[in-house]
Design a protein around this motif. Structure first.
Motif, PDB file in Angstrom:
ATOM      1  N   VAL A  11       0.847  -1.196   0.000  1.00  0.00           N
ATOM      2  CA  VAL A  11       0.000   0.000   0.000  1.00  0.00           C
ATOM      3  C   VAL A  11       0.881   1.245   0.000  1.00  0.00           C
ATOM      4  O   VAL A  11       1.763   1.403   0.830  1.00  0.00           O
ATOM      5  CB  VAL A  11      -0.924   0.006   1.238  1.00  0.00           C
ATOM      6  CG1 VAL A  11      -1.686   1.315   1.319  1.00  0.00           C
ATOM      7  CG2 VAL A  11      -1.899  -1.154   1.154  1.00  0.00           C
ATOM      8  N   TYR A  15      -2.330   5.988  -0.589  1.00  0.00           N
ATOM      9  CA  TYR A  15      -3.532   5.177  -0.727  1.00  0.00           C
ATOM     10  C   TYR A  15      -4.294   5.542  -2.005  1.00  0.00           C
ATOM     11  O   TYR A  15      -5.327   6.221  -1.948  1.00  0.00           O
ATOM     12  CB  TYR A  15      -4.411   5.326   0.512  1.00  0.00           C
ATOM     13  CG  TYR A  15      -3.653   5.004   1.781  1.00  0.00           C
ATOM     14  CD1 TYR A  15      -3.307   3.701   2.095  1.00  0.00           C
ATOM     15  CD2 TYR A  15      -3.251   6.023   2.635  1.00  0.00           C
ATOM     16  CE1 TYR A  15      -2.577   3.408   3.244  1.00  0.00           C
ATOM     17  CE2 TYR A  15      -2.522   5.733   3.793  1.00  0.00           C
ATOM     18  CZ  TYR A  15      -2.190   4.422   4.088  1.00  0.00           C
ATOM     19  OH  TYR A  15      -1.465   4.141   5.207  1.00  0.00           O
ATOM     20  N   GLU A 318      -7.939   1.094   2.150  1.00  0.00           N
ATOM     21  CA  GLU A 318      -7.354   0.862   0.825  1.00  0.00           C
ATOM     22  C   GLU A 318      -7.500  -0.594   0.403  1.00  0.00           C
ATOM     23  O   GLU A 318      -7.830  -0.892  -0.749  1.00  0.00           O
ATOM     24  CB  GLU A 318      -5.881   1.267   0.844  1.00  0.00           C
ATOM     25  CG  GLU A 318      -5.152   1.043  -0.464  1.00  0.00           C
ATOM     26  CD  GLU A 318      -5.588   1.975  -1.572  1.00  0.00           C
ATOM     27  OE1 GLU A 318      -5.378   1.631  -2.747  1.00  0.00           O
ATOM     28  OE2 GLU A 318      -6.139   3.059  -1.261  1.00  0.00           O
TER      29      GLU A 318
END
Length: 676
Positions: A11, A15, A318
């Motif tokens: 990630v 995001y 996310e």
């Protein structure tokens, strides 16, 4: 929900999915953070207030993409308390315009949420009958409802129509039809558990859905094609006989989508018969609603779907979006805890996000007062305590803060951010105060994030922290501090007398017989493992607070047999306000913890405990009891505060003034530090 490690490690700091734009019908949201509706108790005269404008504007400025304002009544019969906006009255229009202007300035969309509670309320406030599809009382309010006639159903529909009309006239971006989720009125029509009608609104699936579709159709007719129309539904009612489960709600979602009249579906869970699915206090895990929401998304791929349910971290948000489980992330409590959650996440400042710890103080606060957060003092006070209101001092003082619990940490942080020279003294080797005890129970481990966040923020200032150092009045004066903030907290009482015997609380009175035994201990000693405990432990509570729950679970996790004895008619009744009483009792009882109510201890003799019925005086004996853990309240540790009076500028905060709650400690610390 646990984010898979391989996803968590990839990630990006920004995001990308969470902060990408998305089309919602005729409008575009700048990102996928959706502030979902929640009560504020900022309402005045059934209308929005300036405090509302400040509150929503703060979250819009903080970076959210969409805001659904709190649920608004479509009819006078839905008033659980006076603090409810009447969306069916034209008086809301001017304030809608003010709200819309304040929120649109920061690029967020703003929606109304017309709703009716149905049976999940009472007539105490409005003095009107409770409306429901069938005469089935709510398990919380227990008031027998009036069965809606078809004429009253038309009146209800007209309330939704007027609410939509005034939302459009007020310049809002759309309307979220509510009442389907959480077991409210439209959900009561949908569920076979609560709809026992035999007319056109009961029986078959299509009949039970009829009212919902009629309201959606007339809402769309009212606002036209240029505004958003959405619905809030459940993904799961919970373990309720005859209730709607994920496959049922997926079918409902598909039927709603087939109308072609809605632009999105927001998914929640629970009814008042299974309230923790609505409110999700700890130990409910983050993302607990995603699995059911994913089933909704699978049947309505053409519509944006909003996932909710303790979406506490941008990493989790996310993951849910990137994996296609939902299209937007709905949150309320994380944005109560930190209005700047989106901006901080987008800028990669995750560690600066003040965490929502699932304490549900926000729920407890609105019982008798406006919305509040257990460790964000600015909630509902945005104009005076919100982002950007903390000013640098013109004259820096040399400030001592004594005590490293929540009050002391908050006072030190705010004073240091204002530019004072701050030294924090903590006599223990760790920061945290009584929160160090609470987090010993796995169930409440998240609460430790309060101290974790405060400590992290304090480390980024020039404040000096001295652990293992007990500050004395003479030394503080000799060291030349200009001001001292005393946050020395409180210590547990151990005299043994319940609040039913106030005369016995006087200074110099004797302890209850046997309370000087080695096996009679305080909650501190139990949670910090400062005592040797045998297999059978009695937790004795006279406060009604969360403490007996915490210590009982902690001891049960360590394989002790635990009995909770309380002088009250119920164990830990304070948890009713935070809405987790039912879930907590269920969890403890299933763990094998036993409850004895309406009894006080009359004395302890080695491993025998004499219990007395507080109403009848009848006695019974428990044996063997290897240890008794006392929860009788706390005594303020205010000696230093009094010793410093008249010698230096001194302020007391938190439990050293009066033993209360974490919220009070942090609130007082904020105000005192701002005034230094």
């Amino acid at each position: 929900m646990i984010v898979p490690e391989e996803v968590a490690n990839t990630v990006s700091e920004r995001y990308p999915t969470l902060f990408s734009p998305i089309r919602i019908g005729p409008k575009q949201a700048k990102n996928r953070v959706w502030m979902t509706a929640h009560s504020t108790q900022l309402v005045k005269d059934h209308n929005f207030s300036q405090e509302h404008i400040d509150y929503y504007a703060e979250r819009a400025k903080g970076g959210v993409g969409v805001i659904t304002m709190e649920a608004m009544a479509v009819h006078p019969t839905t008033q659980p308390y006076k603090g409810k906006v009447f969306a069916f009255e034209p008086a809301v229009v001017p304030n809608y315009r003010k709200l819309a202007a304040a929120v649109h300035e920061h690029g967020a969309l703003l929606l109304a949420q017309p709703w009716h509670r149905g049976r999940e309320t009472s007539g105490k406030v409005n003095r009107l009958p409770v409306w429901a599809p069938s005469s089935v009382p709510c398990t919380v309010y227990r008031e027998m409802p009036h069965v809606l006639t078809e004429e009253e159903i038309r009146e209800l529909v007209q309330g939704y129509v007027l609410s939509a009309r005034y939302a459009a006239e007020g310049g809002l971006d759309g309307v979220e039809v509510h009442g389907l989720a959480h077991g409210y009125l439209l959900g009561q029509f949908l569920s076979p558990a609560t709809n026992h009608r035999t007319d056109q609104y009961g029986g078959s699936f299509d009949n039970r859905l009829r009212l919902v579709l009629e309201i959606i159709r007339k809402t769309r007719d009212e606002v036209g094609p240029d505004l958003i129309v959405g619905v809030r539904i459940n993904g799961d009612d919970g373990d309720v006989e005859g209730g709607l489960r994920p496959p049922d709600w997926a079918r409902i979602a598909r039927a709603i989508a087939d109308t072609g009249l809605v632009d999105y579906i927001s998914v929640s869970q629970g009814t008042y018969q299974d309230r923790m699915r609505i409110y999700g206090a700890v130990p409910v895990e983050p993302g607990y609603e995603v699995e059911a929401t994913e089933q909704i998304k699978a049947v309505v791929p053409e519509l944006p779907v909003v996932a909710t349910g303790r979406m506490t971290s941008p990493e989790l948000a996310e993951y849910v979006l990137a994996s296609g489980k939902a299209d937007m992330i709905g949150m309320a409590r994380p944005l109560i805890a930190d209005a700047e959650w989106p901006n901080k996440a987008r800028e990669g400042r995750d560690s600066d996000i003040r965490p929502c710890v699932g304490a549900n103080w926000c729920m407890a606060a609105i019982v008798n007062s406006p919305l509040a957060c257990v460790h964000n003092p600015s909630v509902g006070q945005e104009k005076t305590l919100g982002v950007g209101t903390l000013s640098r001092t013109a004259t820096a003082k040399n400030v001592a803060v004594v005590g490293g619990g929540p009050a002391g940490l908050r006072a030190a942080l705010v004073a240091a951010e204002r530019g004072h020279r701050v030294t924090l003294f903590e006599k223990e080797q760790e920061l945290g105060g009584q929160l160090r005890w609470i987090v010993k129970a796995n169930t409440f481990r998240e609460w430790g994030s309060i101290v974790g966040w405060l400590s992290t923020q304090l480390e980024r200032t020039d404040a000096v922290v001295k652990l293992g150092t007990e500050a004395t009045a003479d030394q503080l004066v000799a060291d030349g501090f200009d001001a001292v903030v005393v946050a020395t907290g409180s210590t547990p009482l151990r005299h043994g007398w319940s609040m039913n015997h106030p005369y016995r609380w006087r200074e110099g009175a004797d302890q209850l017989p046997g309370f000087d035994q080695w096996n009679v201990i305080t909650v501190r000693e139990a949670l910090l493992d400062e005592a040797q405990l045998g297999p059978n432990v009695m937790v004795y509570d006279d406060t009604g607070s969360r403490q007996p729950v915490v210590v009982a679970e902690y001891l049960r996790e360590r394989r002790h047999q635990v009995e909770v004895v309380t002088t009250l008619p119920q164990v830990a009744p304070d948890l009713e306000a935070s809405r987790d009483l039912q879930a907590t009792h269920r969890r403890l009882r299933r763990a094998g913890i036993t409850f004895t109510t309406d009894h006080e201890i009359g004395g302890v003799d080695e491993d025998r405990v004499r219990l007395i019925d507080v109403h009848t005086g009848e006695e019974q004996v428990r044996e063997p009891v290897d240890a008794v853990v006392l929860i009788l309240g706390n005594a303020a540790q205010d000696q230093l505060l009094h010793q410093l009076k008249g010698r230096v500028e001194v302020h007391g905060v938190g439990d050293c003034l009066s033993p209360r709650r974490i919220f009070n400690a942090i609130w007082e610390a904020e105000l005192v530090a701002r005034a230094l």
